[in-house]
Design a protein around this motif. Structure first.
Motif, PDB file in Angstrom:
ATOM      1  N   LEU A  21      35.335  30.101  37.679  1.00  6.59           N
ATOM      2  CA  LEU A  21      35.623  31.518  37.464  1.00  6.59           C
ATOM      3  C   LEU A  21      34.458  32.392  37.889  1.00  6.59           C
ATOM      4  N   GLU A  22      33.235  31.908  37.639  1.00  2.00           N
ATOM      5  CA  GLU A  22      32.072  32.671  38.065  1.00  2.00           C
ATOM      6  C   GLU A  22      32.017  32.783  39.587  1.00  2.00           C
ATOM      7  N   SER A  23      32.394  31.671  40.259  1.00  2.00           N
ATOM      8  CA  SER A  23      32.421  31.688  41.723  1.00  2.00           C
ATOM      9  C   SER A  23      33.450  32.703  42.232  1.00  2.00           C
ATOM     10  N   LEU A  24      34.626  32.739  41.578  1.00  2.00           N
ATOM     11  CA  LEU A  24      35.667  33.694  41.974  1.00  2.00           C
ATOM     12  C   LEU A  24      35.210  35.118  41.731  1.00  2.00           C
ATOM     13  N   LYS A  25      34.556  35.328  40.604  1.00  2.00           N
ATOM     14  CA  LYS A  25      34.104  36.675  40.275  1.00  2.00           C
ATOM     15  C   LYS A  25      33.076  37.188  41.290  1.00  2.00           C
ATOM     16  N   ILE A  26      32.350  36.257  41.895  1.00  2.00           N
ATOM     17  CA  ILE A  26      31.339  36.650  42.878  1.00  2.00           C
ATOM     18  C   ILE A  26      31.960  36.824  44.275  1.00  2.00           C
ATOM     19  N   SER A  27      32.799  35.861  44.649  1.00  3.55           N
ATOM     20  CA  SER A  27      33.310  35.834  46.026  1.00  3.55           C
ATOM     21  C   SER A  27      34.491  36.780  46.268  1.00  3.55           C
ATOM     22  N   LEU A  28      35.440  36.846  45.328  1.00  2.00           N
ATOM     23  CA  LEU A  28      36.649  37.637  45.587  1.00  2.00           C
ATOM     24  C   LEU A  28      36.385  39.141  45.719  1.00  2.00           C
ATOM     25  N   PRO A  29      35.494  39.739  44.926  1.00  2.00           N
ATOM     26  CA  PRO A  29      35.201  41.161  45.166  1.00  2.00           C
ATOM     27  C   PRO A  29      34.654  41.410  46.574  1.00  2.00           C
ATOM     28  N   LEU A  30      33.873  40.443  47.098  1.00  2.00           N
ATOM     29  CA  LEU A  30      33.368  40.592  48.464  1.00  2.00           C
ATOM     30  C   LEU A  30      34.498  40.467  49.471  1.00  2.00           C
ATOM     31  N   VAL A  31      35.365  39.482  49.225  1.00  2.00           N
ATOM     32  CA  VAL A  31      36.534  39.316  50.108  1.00  2.00           C
ATOM     33  C   VAL A  31      37.414  40.572  50.051  1.00  2.00           C
ATOM     34  N   GLN A  32      37.546  41.110  48.851  1.00  2.00           N
ATOM     35  CA  GLN A  32      38.380  42.295  48.672  1.00  2.00           C
ATOM     36  C   GLN A  32      37.874  43.474  49.520  1.00  2.00           C
ATOM     37  N   ARG A  33      36.554  43.599  49.615  1.00  2.00           N
ATOM     38  CA  ARG A  33      35.954  44.700  50.370  1.00  2.00           C
ATOM     39  C   ARG A  33      36.195  44.546  51.861  1.00  2.00           C
ATOM     40  N   LEU A  34      36.468  43.317  52.316  1.00  2.00           N
ATOM     41  CA  LEU A  34      36.717  43.083  53.742  1.00  2.00           C
ATOM     42  C   LEU A  34      38.123  43.506  54.159  1.00  2.00           C
ATOM     43  N   PHE A  35      39.006  43.646  53.193  1.00  2.00           N
ATOM     44  CA  PHE A  35      40.384  44.016  53.519  1.00  2.00           C
ATOM     45  C   PHE A  35      40.461  45.511  53.810  1.00  2.00           C
ATOM     46  N   PRO A  36      41.157  45.911  54.900  1.00  2.00           N
ATOM     47  CA  PRO A  36      41.343  47.342  55.179  1.00  2.00           C
ATOM     48  C   PRO A  36      42.381  47.981  54.253  1.00  2.00           C
ATOM     49  N   LEU A  37      43.119  47.126  53.533  1.00  2.00           N
ATOM     50  CA  LEU A  37      44.134  47.626  52.609  1.00  2.00           C
ATOM     51  C   LEU A  37      43.731  47.309  51.170  1.00  2.00           C
ATOM     52  N   ASP A  38      44.373  47.981  50.239  1.00  2.00           N
ATOM     53  CA  ASP A  38      44.102  47.755  48.824  1.00  2.00           C
ATOM     54  C   ASP A  38      44.739  46.427  48.408  1.00  2.00           C
ATOM     55  N   VAL A  39      43.937  45.516  47.826  1.00  2.00           N
ATOM     56  CA  VAL A  39      44.443  44.191  47.455  1.00  2.00           C
ATOM     57  C   VAL A  39      44.005  43.837  46.039  1.00  2.00           C
ATOM     58  N   MET A  40      44.775  42.926  45.460  1.00  2.00           N
ATOM     59  CA  MET A  40      44.409  42.370  44.153  1.00  2.00           C
ATOM     60  C   MET A  40      44.559  40.852  44.228  1.00  2.00           C
ATOM     61  N   PHE A  41      43.886  40.135  43.328  1.00  2.00           N
ATOM     62  CA  PHE A  41      43.927  38.679  43.318  1.00  2.00           C
ATOM     63  C   PHE A  41      44.214  38.192  41.899  1.00  2.00           C
TER      64      PHE A  41
END
Length: 288
Positions: A21-41
């Motif tokens: 979960l800590e890994s997801l909390k770190i990586s997914l917000p960064l991945v989210q910023r790469l998307f040109p559209l609004d996304v949720m995980f």
């Protein structure tokens, strides 16, 4: 993603789950910023959600620990082991989005959970609406341009008919020249006849008085006829001049109407191309 790391979600201990979960909390917000559209995980095991990252606006308010719904794309992905995608309308959560749920398998190939991404379709709806409006507008403009082109074509035909009519009037006026020449000749001959009659009446003295009056009237009539013929010739010459000016104006109108017809045809072609582009935009919007 978890299977690739070789993790077995059924056998993860509390510490390993915490690390995941800590890994997801770190990586997914960064991945989210790469998307040109609004996304949720979201990440869920076989029973409940264990992680959720809302989008900037896209937020379906999942609480960690909330049970996975008994129906829907996530439950279907868990049961079938296949990725499930669906477009969720705005009426359900307040935001339109595309949901894709990917099953996560353990090292034995057993489905142990599901990773879900939700992509906002707000921009797609805006783009689709704009494409539809553009298509409708271009169709209306194309239709109007077609009507203008038809009108311009009809105007060109009318102007051409008027030009032919003007030429026919000129031809008819030219025939009146022969009539005027005849009137002039009759006037000249009448004047000469009156002059000769006046001379003869003078020779006859008292006996030719009545004949002299007749000769005088004949001369007056010839002079009047010659004057009238001259006036008529002047009027006809003015009519010819006006017709020539009208012919020049009609030629200019004809050229303008032809240019207008050509221009509206180009506009119609452009609008048809624009409508085709709008259809492509709509198609792309559906692919997002």
């Amino acid at each position: 993603m978890i299977a690739g790391a070789g993790e077995d979600m059924e056998n993860l201990n509390e510490a390993e789950i915490g690390q995941l979960l800590e890994s997801l909390k770190i990586s997914l917000p960064l991945v989210q910023r790469l998307f040109p559209l609004d996304v949720m995980f979201a990440l869920a095991d076989m029973e409940k959600f264990i992680y959720y990252l809302p989008g900037t606006e896209l937020d379906i308010r999942i609480q960690e620990g909330t049970p996975v719904p008994p129906s829907g794309g996530i439950r279907m992905a868990l049961e079938t082991g296949e990725m499930v995608s669906a477009n969720i309308p705005k009426e359900i959560y307040g935001w339109p989005f595309k949901s894709s749920s990917l099953p996560i398998r353990d090292r034995n190939g057993t489905v142990a959970g599901v990773f879900t991404i939700g992509i906002s379709l707000s921009n797609q709806e805006t783009l689709s609406s704009a494409a539809n409006s553009l298509a409708v507008t271009s169709e209306e403009i194309s239709s109007t341009s077609g009507e203008i082109a038809d009108t311009a074509s009809d105007l060109a035909n009318t102007v051409s008919d008027l030009k032919l009519l003007g030429q026919k009037v000129v031809e008819d006026l030219q025939q009146t020249d022969e009539i005027l020449d005849f009137i002039r000749k009759v006037a000249d001959n009448s004047n000469l006849l009156g002059l000769n009659a006046a001379i003869e009446a003078a020779h006859a003295a008292e006996h030719g008085r009545g004949f002299g009056i007749v000769a005088q009237e004949i001369r007056k009539m010839s002079v009047s006829s010659a004057s009238s013929a001259k006036d008529i010739a002047g009027i006809l010459q003015m009519i010819k001049k006006n017709i020539d000016q009208m012919d020049a104006t009609l030629m200019d109108c004809l050229a303008q109407s032809e240019r207008q017809a050509a221009a509206t045809e180009e506009i119609t072609a452009s609008m048809q191309q624009l409508a085709a582009s709008a259809a492509q935009i709509e198609k792309i919007a559906r692919m997002i």
